[in-house]
Design a protein around this motif. Structure first.
Motif, mmCIF file in Angstrom:
data_model
loop_
_atom_site.group_PDB
_atom_site.id
_atom_site.type_symbol
_atom_site.label_atom_id
_atom_site.label_comp_id
_atom_site.label_asym_id
_atom_site.label_seq_id
_atom_site.Cartn_x
_atom_site.Cartn_y
_atom_site.Cartn_z
ATOM 1 N N LYS A 204 1.749 -29.410 -11.194
ATOM 2 C CA LYS A 204 1.415 -30.749 -10.713
ATOM 3 C C LYS A 204 2.335 -31.777 -11.364
ATOM 4 O O LYS A 204 2.831 -31.564 -12.479
ATOM 5 N N PRO A 205 2.564 -32.883 -10.703
ATOM 6 C CA PRO A 205 3.390 -33.941 -11.297
ATOM 7 C C PRO A 205 2.823 -34.397 -12.640
ATOM 8 O O PRO A 205 1.611 -34.551 -12.784
ATOM 9 N N GLY A 206 3.709 -34.564 -13.599
ATOM 10 C CA GLY A 206 3.289 -35.046 -14.904
ATOM 11 C C GLY A 206 2.952 -33.961 -15.901
ATOM 12 O O GLY A 206 2.806 -34.242 -17.096
ATOM 13 N N GLU A 207 2.812 -32.713 -15.455
ATOM 14 C CA GLU A 207 2.525 -31.627 -16.391
ATOM 15 C C GLU A 207 3.787 -31.212 -17.132
ATOM 16 O O GLU A 207 4.897 -31.295 -16.583
ATOM 17 N N PRO A 208 3.663 -30.764 -18.390
ATOM 18 C CA PRO A 208 4.853 -30.377 -19.158
ATOM 19 C C PRO A 208 5.603 -29.234 -18.477
ATOM 20 O O PRO A 208 4.989 -28.298 -17.936
ATOM 21 N N ALA A 209 6.924 -29.300 -18.512
ATOM 22 C CA ALA A 209 7.736 -28.236 -17.920
ATOM 23 C C ALA A 209 7.501 -26.907 -18.614
ATOM 24 O O ALA A 209 7.612 -25.835 -17.996
ATOM 25 N N THR A 210 7.147 -26.965 -19.905
ATOM 26 C CA THR A 210 6.920 -25.729 -20.660
ATOM 27 C C THR A 210 5.622 -25.036 -20.266
ATOM 28 O O THR A 210 5.406 -23.885 -20.632
ATOM 29 N N ALA A 211 4.762 -25.732 -19.524
ATOM 30 C CA ALA A 211 3.486 -25.150 -19.099
ATOM 31 C C ALA A 211 3.596 -24.599 -17.688
ATOM 32 O O ALA A 211 2.625 -24.602 -16.926
ATOM 33 N N SER A 212 4.775 -24.116 -17.338
ATOM 34 C CA SER A 212 5.014 -23.628 -15.989
ATOM 35 C C SER A 212 5.887 -22.381 -16.032
ATOM 36 O O SER A 212 6.822 -22.290 -16.830
ATOM 37 N N TRP A 213 5.562 -21.407 -15.183
ATOM 38 C CA TRP A 213 6.315 -20.165 -15.076
ATOM 39 C C TRP A 213 6.713 -19.955 -13.613
ATOM 40 O O TRP A 213 5.972 -20.346 -12.690
ATOM 41 N N ASN A 214 7.832 -19.313 -13.408
ATOM 42 C CA ASN A 214 8.282 -19.025 -12.047
ATOM 43 C C ASN A 214 7.421 -17.935 -11.430
ATOM 44 O O ASN A 214 6.957 -17.017 -12.114
ATOM 45 N N SER A 215 7.213 -18.038 -10.128
ATOM 46 C CA SER A 215 6.457 -17.027 -9.387
ATOM 47 C C SER A 215 6.993 -16.971 -7.964
ATOM 48 O O SER A 215 7.705 -17.886 -7.524
ATOM 49 N N PRO A 216 6.649 -15.941 -7.203
ATOM 50 C CA PRO A 216 7.090 -15.872 -5.802
ATOM 51 C C PRO A 216 6.535 -17.026 -4.964
ATOM 52 O O PRO A 216 7.055 -17.284 -3.868
ATOM 53 N N TRP A 217 5.516 -17.717 -5.466
ATOM 54 C CA TRP A 217 4.880 -18.783 -4.690
ATOM 55 C C TRP A 217 5.234 -20.167 -5.202
ATOM 56 O O TRP A 217 4.680 -21.163 -4.771
ATOM 57 N N GLY A 218 6.129 -20.192 -6.186
ATOM 58 C CA GLY A 218 6.547 -21.453 -6.764
ATOM 59 C C GLY A 218 6.154 -21.530 -8.224
ATOM 60 O O GLY A 218 5.332 -20.744 -8.719
ATOM 61 N N PRO A 219 6.729 -22.478 -8.964
ATOM 62 C CA PRO A 219 6.408 -22.614 -10.387
ATOM 63 C C PRO A 219 4.958 -23.024 -10.590
ATOM 64 O O PRO A 219 4.391 -23.770 -9.784
ATOM 65 N N GLY A 220 4.356 -22.519 -11.658
ATOM 66 C CA GLY A 220 2.958 -22.855 -11.928
ATOM 67 C C GLY A 220 2.439 -22.079 -13.123
ATOM 68 O O GLY A 220 3.211 -21.588 -13.951
ATOM 69 N N ARG A 221 1.143 -21.956 -13.188
ATOM 70 C CA ARG A 221 0.508 -21.237 -14.293
ATOM 71 C C ARG A 221 -0.724 -20.507 -13.775
ATOM 72 O O ARG A 221 -1.261 -20.829 -12.697
ATOM 73 N N PRO A 222 -1.217 -19.524 -14.535
ATOM 74 C CA PRO A 222 -2.330 -18.707 -14.034
ATOM 75 C C PRO A 222 -3.659 -19.432 -14.049
ATOM 76 O O PRO A 222 -3.886 -20.342 -14.852
ATOM 77 N N GLY A 223 -4.551 -19.002 -13.175
ATOM 78 C CA GLY A 223 -5.940 -19.446 -13.222
ATOM 79 C C GLY A 223 -6.674 -18.710 -14.329
ATOM 80 O O GLY A 223 -6.299 -17.597 -14.715
ATOM 81 N N TRP A 224 -7.717 -19.322 -14.842
ATOM 82 C CA TRP A 224 -8.479 -18.772 -15.968
ATOM 83 C C TRP A 224 -9.003 -17.370 -15.674
ATOM 84 O O TRP A 224 -8.892 -16.453 -16.488
ATOM 85 N N HIS A 225 -9.592 -17.183 -14.490
ATOM 86 C CA HIS A 225 -10.210 -15.896 -14.167
ATOM 87 C C HIS A 225 -9.170 -14.783 -14.091
ATOM 88 O O HIS A 225 -9.407 -13.660 -14.548
ATOM 89 N N LEU A 226 -8.008 -15.106 -13.535
ATOM 90 C CA LEU A 226 -6.940 -14.127 -13.398
ATOM 91 C C LEU A 226 -6.502 -13.592 -14.757
ATOM 92 O O LEU A 226 -6.222 -12.395 -14.911
ATOM 93 N N GLU A 227 -6.447 -14.480 -15.747
ATOM 94 C CA GLU A 227 -5.955 -14.099 -17.076
ATOM 95 C C GLU A 227 -6.714 -12.906 -17.641
ATOM 96 O O GLU A 227 -6.117 -11.925 -18.109
ATOM 97 N N CYS A 228 -8.033 -12.993 -17.602
ATOM 98 C CA CYS A 228 -8.842 -11.944 -18.237
ATOM 99 C C CYS A 228 -8.736 -10.610 -17.505
ATOM 100 O O CYS A 228 -8.678 -9.547 -18.140
ATOM 101 N N SER A 229 -8.716 -10.630 -16.182
ATOM 102 C CA SER A 229 -8.584 -9.374 -15.439
ATOM 103 C C SER A 229 -7.274 -8.682 -15.778
ATOM 104 O O SER A 229 -7.229 -7.465 -15.977
ATOM 105 N N ALA A 230 -6.197 -9.448 -15.854
ATOM 106 C CA ALA A 230 -4.885 -8.859 -16.139
ATOM 107 C C ALA A 230 -4.818 -8.302 -17.551
ATOM 108 O O ALA A 230 -4.288 -7.197 -17.777
#
Length: 481
Positions: free
Chosen positions: A190-216
């Motif tokens: 999202k606009p205004g979020e730190p660049a360091t809080a973002s990772w590349n993905s096939p769907w665009g830069p971003g970060r994981p959802g909370w629920h996804l983290e634990c399953s992985a």
């Protein structure tokens, strides 16, 4: 006897059967490291530490994984308020949390993975869900990816809810969702979020959802299927429900059993930072001692609510003092006879051990197990009074063994540092108290009240202190003669 547990998914007490004989795998949702923990946060740490100790005492090899959520909306907000990088903020409070757990005698987990260290595993899981038709990228170009709740007929099986009766998911904005109940797997930057809080993905830069983290992370360290998933009752929905849905939808067996500990409450409300009704762990430990706070958290049944109050903590401290009084006197008596041994070990077969084991095998019935400890302490006090050293030795062995399961054995390694620290703190307290008495003695001498001055000196001497008068005033030291 078979260990029985209350399985939240089945909503019944069932016999526990591990996937691999002799081994138990446990995944517990760990902290979101946004700020210092309160007693409600660490109840899970204590309860599952007791579970781990009991399973190990029962002969199982236990692998316990407890993750660290080090990237999250709340962390970004708190870090911004504190004017520090989000990763530095998370690292700081991860350390605070670990210190708090250690102060309660909680042993470190087998693995403590950080969410930010497992982005590849998370991206892999999202791709599997999209391919299986259970997830979709948002069509609005935001880079969000959502789990399609309607595509998974079993959604709601853990919490016993029907999907049609559920409220919209609040874990992400409604942008790009097909259904308000769908939850975020991947959050586009999202606009205004730190660049360091973002990772590349096939769907665009971003970060994981909370629920996804634990399953992985659970899959990374315990495999597609494991024995027990644990956490606080407040996580059952939506967090654990979403974990279960996305993992099963990806073809993973995930957890065989679900165990949830209840809340710590204040004035009937769940302890929560948002409500302001919190009790700092460090403050409670400083006031009552780590072992007393642990007893307060471990003594009640893990599925029962605990009301926090000074009176409740004081009662736990008083209970522990009664136990410790017996331990000290029994060890002193047996030391004099050359029979003391404070190693936890496995005591000889006895009705007391059987009663304790039966309670712990019954879904960790800690109140019953604790009553067994107090009953044994009473018998030990009777053995002290009668001078029956054989009975005293057997009783001490039993009590130390049972205390070790509760994580309350004062001679166990995890309390060594705490005892050293407490000893250092006690030196300061003793010095302050003795100084007060020496000041009273000096005043009595100045008033030529020799009887009062001598009485104070004699009382300090009887406590094992040596008083030396110098030109700069009285000094005290331990009398080692």
């Amino acid at each position: 006897m078979t260990f029985r547990l209350y399985d939240s998914a089945r909503r019944a007490t069932v016999d526990f059967t591990p996937l691999v004989e002799g081994q138990v795998s446990i995944y517990c949702c760990g902290p979101t490291v946004q700020s210092a923990p309160h007693l409600g946060h660490v109840r899970k740490e204590v309860n599952f530490d007791v579970l781990r100790r009991w399973l190990e005492a029962s002969g199982y090899a236990v692998t316990l994984v407890s993750n660290i959520t080090d990237i999250d909306d709340k962390i970004l907000i708190k870090a911004d308020e504190a004017k520090r990088p989000w990763w530095a903020h998370a690292f700081l409070f991860e350390g605070v949390f670990n210190t708090a757990a250690a102060s309660l005698g909680v042993r470190p987990p087998s693995y403590a993975p950080r969410a930010t260290g497992h982005i590849p595993e998370m991206l892999e899981l999202v791709a599997e869900l999209i391919e299986a038709g259970h997830a979709y990228p948002a069509e609005d170009g935001t880079g969000d990816v959502y789990f399609d709740v309607a595509s998974w007929a079993s959604y709601g099986e853990l919490s016993g809810q029907k999907a049609d009766d559920m409220e919209p998911s609040e874990d992400a904005e409604a942008r790009g969702k097909r259904d308000p109940r769908d939850f975020a797997l991947w959050k586009g930057t999202k606009p205004g979020e730190p660049a360091t809080a973002s990772w590349n993905s096939p769907w665009g830069p971003g970060r994981p959802g909370w629920h996804l983290e634990c399953s992985a992370m659970a899959g990374k360290y315990l495999g597609d299927s494991f024995d027990i998933h644990g956490g606080g009752l407040d996580l059952r929905f939506p967090h654990h429900e979403n974990e279960l849905a996305q993992s099963r939808a990806a073809g993973r067996g995930f957890a065989s059993y679900w165990m949830h500990n209840a809340w710590v409450t204040m004035k009937g409300e769940k302890m929560s930072k948002s409500l302001g009704n919190t009790a700092d762990v460090a403050g409670a430990v400083a006031t009552y001692g780590g072992r007393a706070v642990r007893l307060y958290l471990a003594g009640p049944h893990y599925r029962s609510m605990i009301e926090l109050s000074p009176e409740a903590l004081e009662e736990a401290a008083a209970q522990l003092a009664r136990i410790d009084s017996f331990l000290v006197r029994a060890k002193k008596e047996l030391d004099a006879a050359g029979q003391a041994d404070t190693a936890a070990g496995t005591p000889a077969e006895s009705k007391h051990r059987d009663a304790f084991a039966a309670a712990m095998d019954d879904d960790l019935a800690t109140p019953v197990a604790l009553a067994t400890i107090f009953g044994r302490v009473r018998e030990g006090n009777q053995a002290l009074a009668s001078g029956d050293l054989a009975a005293l030795k057997a009783t001490l062995d039993d009590v130390v063994w049972m205390l070790d399961i509760f994580g309350l054995n004062p001679w166990a390694p995890e309390w060594a540092d705490a005892q050293a620290s407490a000893s250092d703190d006690l030196t300061g307290v003793v010095d302050a108290l003795v100084r007060t008495l020496l000041d009273e003695r000096a005043a009595a001498r100045a008033a030529k009240d020799w009887g009062r001055a001598d009485a104070i000196r004699d009382s300090l001497a009887s406590a094992g202190l040596k008083i030396t008068d110098t030109p700069d005033g009285a000094r005290w030291s331990l009398d080692r003669s």
